[in-house]
Scaffold this active site. Sequence first.
Site, PDB file in Angstrom:
ATOM      1  N   GLY A  47       0.779  -1.246   0.000  1.00 55.78           N
ATOM      2  CA  GLY A  47       0.000   0.000   0.000  1.00 55.78           C
ATOM      3  C   GLY A  47       0.805   1.287   0.000  1.00 55.78           C
ATOM      4  O   GLY A  47       0.315   2.318  -0.455  1.00 55.78           O
ATOM      5  N   GLU A 102       4.686   3.565   6.371  1.00 51.19           N
ATOM      6  CA  GLU A 102       3.416   2.842   6.198  1.00 51.19           C
ATOM      7  C   GLU A 102       2.438   3.704   5.407  1.00 51.19           C
ATOM      8  O   GLU A 102       2.500   4.931   5.465  1.00 51.19           O
ATOM      9  CB  GLU A 102       2.802   2.596   7.582  1.00 51.19           C
ATOM     10  CG  GLU A 102       3.200   1.287   8.224  1.00 51.19           C
ATOM     11  CD  GLU A 102       2.254   0.161   7.876  1.00 51.19           C
ATOM     12  OE1 GLU A 102       1.600   0.216   6.813  1.00 51.19           O
ATOM     13  OE2 GLU A 102       2.169  -0.783   8.668  1.00 51.19           O
ATOM     14  N   ASP A 103       1.500   3.071   4.731  1.00 53.35           N
ATOM     15  CA  ASP A 103       0.442   3.810   4.050  1.00 53.35           C
ATOM     16  C   ASP A 103      -0.599   4.313   5.034  1.00 53.35           C
ATOM     17  O   ASP A 103      -1.001   5.458   5.016  1.00 53.35           O
ATOM     18  CB  ASP A 103      -0.228   2.937   2.962  1.00 53.35           C
ATOM     19  CG  ASP A 103      -0.670   1.572   3.489  1.00 53.35           C
ATOM     20  OD1 ASP A 103      -0.369   1.232   4.651  1.00 53.35           O
ATOM     21  OD2 ASP A 103      -1.318   0.829   2.725  1.00 53.35           O
ATOM     22  N   ASP A 106      -4.505   1.726  10.842  1.00 54.28           N
ATOM     23  CA  ASP A 106      -5.945   1.553  11.060  1.00 54.28           C
ATOM     24  C   ASP A 106      -6.139   1.049  12.500  1.00 54.28           C
ATOM     25  O   ASP A 106      -6.198   1.837  13.434  1.00 54.28           O
ATOM     26  CB  ASP A 106      -6.442   0.574   9.988  1.00 54.28           C
ATOM     27  CG  ASP A 106      -7.927   0.281  10.047  1.00 54.28           C
ATOM     28  OD1 ASP A 106      -8.646   0.974  10.766  1.00 54.28           O
ATOM     29  OD2 ASP A 106      -8.386  -0.659   9.372  1.00 54.28           O
ATOM     30  N   LYS A 134      -6.131   6.477  11.227  1.00 58.97           N
ATOM     31  CA  LYS A 134      -7.542   6.492  11.642  1.00 58.97           C
ATOM     32  C   LYS A 134      -7.554   6.423  13.171  1.00 58.97           C
ATOM     33  O   LYS A 134      -7.622   5.322  13.740  1.00 58.97           O
ATOM     34  CB  LYS A 134      -8.277   5.273  11.073  1.00 58.97           C
ATOM     35  CG  LYS A 134      -8.374   5.209   9.561  1.00 58.97           C
ATOM     36  CD  LYS A 134      -9.163   3.955   9.152  1.00 58.97           C
ATOM     37  CE  LYS A 134      -9.109   3.704   7.675  1.00 58.97           C
ATOM     38  NZ  LYS A 134      -9.720   2.405   7.284  1.00 58.97           N
ATOM     39  N   PHE A 156     -13.358   3.600   5.034  1.00 52.98           N
ATOM     40  CA  PHE A 156     -12.507   2.842   4.127  1.00 52.98           C
ATOM     41  C   PHE A 156     -12.075   3.731   2.961  1.00 52.98           C
ATOM     42  O   PHE A 156     -12.896   4.382   2.334  1.00 52.98           O
ATOM     43  CB  PHE A 156     -13.244   1.604   3.611  1.00 52.98           C
ATOM     44  CG  PHE A 156     -12.360   0.717   2.804  1.00 52.98           C
ATOM     45  CD1 PHE A 156     -11.367  -0.040   3.413  1.00 52.98           C
ATOM     46  CD2 PHE A 156     -12.492   0.648   1.422  1.00 52.98           C
ATOM     47  CE1 PHE A 156     -10.524  -0.845   2.662  1.00 52.98           C
ATOM     48  CE2 PHE A 156     -11.655  -0.160   0.667  1.00 52.98           C
ATOM     49  CZ  PHE A 156     -10.675  -0.906   1.288  1.00 52.98           C
ATOM     50  N   VAL A 157     -10.766   3.756   2.689  1.00 49.25           N
ATOM     51  CA  VAL A 157     -10.239   4.624   1.635  1.00 49.25           C
ATOM     52  C   VAL A 157      -9.445   3.841   0.593  1.00 49.25           C
ATOM     53  O   VAL A 157      -8.907   2.769   0.889  1.00 49.25           O
ATOM     54  CB  VAL A 157      -9.353   5.760   2.226  1.00 49.25           C
ATOM     55  CG1 VAL A 157     -10.178   6.735   3.049  1.00 49.25           C
ATOM     56  CG2 VAL A 157      -8.210   5.200   3.073  1.00 49.25           C
ATOM     57  N   ASP A 163      -5.679  -0.008  -1.805  1.00 50.68           N
ATOM     58  CA  ASP A 163      -6.532  -0.782  -2.700  1.00 50.68           C
ATOM     59  C   ASP A 163      -7.840  -1.233  -2.072  1.00 50.68           C
ATOM     60  O   ASP A 163      -7.989  -1.273  -0.852  1.00 50.68           O
ATOM     61  CB  ASP A 163      -5.792  -2.051  -3.144  1.00 50.68           C
ATOM     62  CG  ASP A 163      -5.737  -3.094  -2.025  1.00 50.68           C
ATOM     63  OD1 ASP A 163      -5.215  -2.771  -0.939  1.00 50.68           O
ATOM     64  OD2 ASP A 163      -6.244  -4.212  -2.227  1.00 50.68           O
ATOM     65  N   ARG A 169      -5.236   1.238  -6.676  1.00 46.14           N
ATOM     66  CA  ARG A 169      -3.910   1.698  -6.233  1.00 46.14           C
ATOM     67  C   ARG A 169      -3.361   2.794  -7.144  1.00 46.14           C
ATOM     68  O   ARG A 169      -2.545   3.598  -6.746  1.00 46.14           O
ATOM     69  CB  ARG A 169      -2.905   0.538  -6.216  1.00 46.14           C
ATOM     70  CG  ARG A 169      -3.200  -0.555  -5.212  1.00 46.14           C
ATOM     71  CD  ARG A 169      -1.995  -1.478  -5.077  1.00 46.14           C
ATOM     72  NE  ARG A 169      -2.305  -2.730  -4.402  1.00 46.14           N
ATOM     73  CZ  ARG A 169      -2.323  -2.906  -3.079  1.00 46.14           C
ATOM     74  NH1 ARG A 169      -2.077  -1.896  -2.291  1.00 46.14           N
ATOM     75  NH2 ARG A 169      -2.592  -4.083  -2.558  1.00 46.14           N
TER      76      ARG A 169
HETATM   77  P1  IMP Z   1      -4.002  -2.214  10.640  1.00 47.07           P
HETATM   78  O1  IMP Z   1      -3.133  -3.402  10.944  1.00 47.07           O
HETATM   79  O2  IMP Z   1      -5.431  -2.465  11.042  1.00 47.07           O
HETATM   80  O3  IMP Z   1      -3.473  -0.921  11.241  1.00 47.07           O
HETATM   81  O4  IMP Z   1      -4.081  -2.041   9.088  1.00 47.07           O
HETATM   82  C1  IMP Z   1      -2.976  -1.757   8.358  1.00 47.07           C
HETATM   83  C2  IMP Z   1      -3.107  -2.197   6.920  1.00 47.07           C
HETATM   84  O5  IMP Z   1      -4.450  -2.467   6.492  1.00 47.07           O
HETATM   85  C3  IMP Z   1      -2.619  -1.067   6.058  1.00 47.07           C
HETATM   86  O6  IMP Z   1      -1.242  -1.125   5.852  1.00 47.07           O
HETATM   87  C4  IMP Z   1      -3.431  -1.249   4.779  1.00 47.07           C
HETATM   88  O7  IMP Z   1      -2.771  -2.125   3.917  1.00 47.07           O
HETATM   89  C5  IMP Z   1      -4.728  -1.878   5.246  1.00 47.07           C
HETATM   90  N1  IMP Z   1      -5.776  -0.841   5.409  1.00 47.07           N
HETATM   91  C6  IMP Z   1      -6.217  -0.284   6.552  1.00 47.07           C
HETATM   92  N2  IMP Z   1      -7.197   0.609   6.325  1.00 47.07           N
HETATM   93  C7  IMP Z   1      -7.365   0.636   4.979  1.00 47.07           C
HETATM   94  C8  IMP Z   1      -8.247   1.385   4.107  1.00 47.07           C
HETATM   95  O8  IMP Z   1      -9.077   2.222   4.524  1.00 47.07           O
HETATM   96  N3  IMP Z   1      -8.119   1.132   2.781  1.00 47.07           N
HETATM   97  C9  IMP Z   1      -7.231   0.219   2.275  1.00 47.07           C
HETATM   98  N4  IMP Z   1      -6.399  -0.492   3.044  1.00 47.07           N
HETATM   99  C10 IMP Z   1      -6.456  -0.292   4.394  1.00 47.07           C
END
Ligand code: IMP
Length: 179
Positions: A47, A102-103, A106, A134, A156-157, A163, A169
């Site tokens: 991402g 990181e992208d 979440d 977030k 969700f983005v 993606d 992407r």
């Molecule tokens: P986390 O482990 O819940 O913090 O999520 C991290 C990963 O989930 C990110 O690196 C993204 O690849 C994916 N992700 C989280 N939120 C989104 C979103 O809104 N759109 C797309 N991918 C997301």
Amino acid sequence: MKTKIADLEFEPLLSAEAIEERIKAIGIQISNDYKHVVPVFIGVLNGSFLFIADLIKQIEIPCEITFTKLASYYGGTKSTLKIRDDIDFAMDIKGRDVVVIEDIVDTGNTAHYLLEKLRIKQPASIKLCSLLLKPKALLKKIDELKYVGFEIENEFVVGYGLDYKEMGRNLKDIYKRVK
Ligand code: IMP
């Protein structure tokens, strides 16, 4: 303008211009914070591939870059809280100043997993730089999270590397889900 990706509809949230401007500011901040060392950037694929490329061009000090690949979403719109380790990196980071790119943070689960793995390798310091955060979705506090591009709602983005079902992407702007 609204856009459709697979079965979902999205509307613009952050423009390419706003993203570019924010990345320039983060680049200046990191270049200043690390001016006395040679930092190692660890880009977390997939991402963040566009963010990594754009951010690294704004770094004006000597630096190194390597990549790792983790997956946690598995094509849906909710975190599964399970992490798949796809590609590890070989660089020795012992005693180095590490900046993870990181992208999006979440739930923070992926960041926690990676930071724990990195700490074992005994770097001198670790900081996390994420284009998006977030805050309302965050399950655990991340002390290393120092650089954040934009704080967004718990929505969700897609776009600019992010993606939905591996699509979207390539979009220049970031879009949020409307339905
Ligand atoms: P986390 O482990 O819940 O913090 O999520 C991290 C990963 O989930 C990110 O690196 C993204 O690849 C994916 N992700 C989280 N939120 C989104 C979103 O809104 N759109 C797309 N991918 C997301």
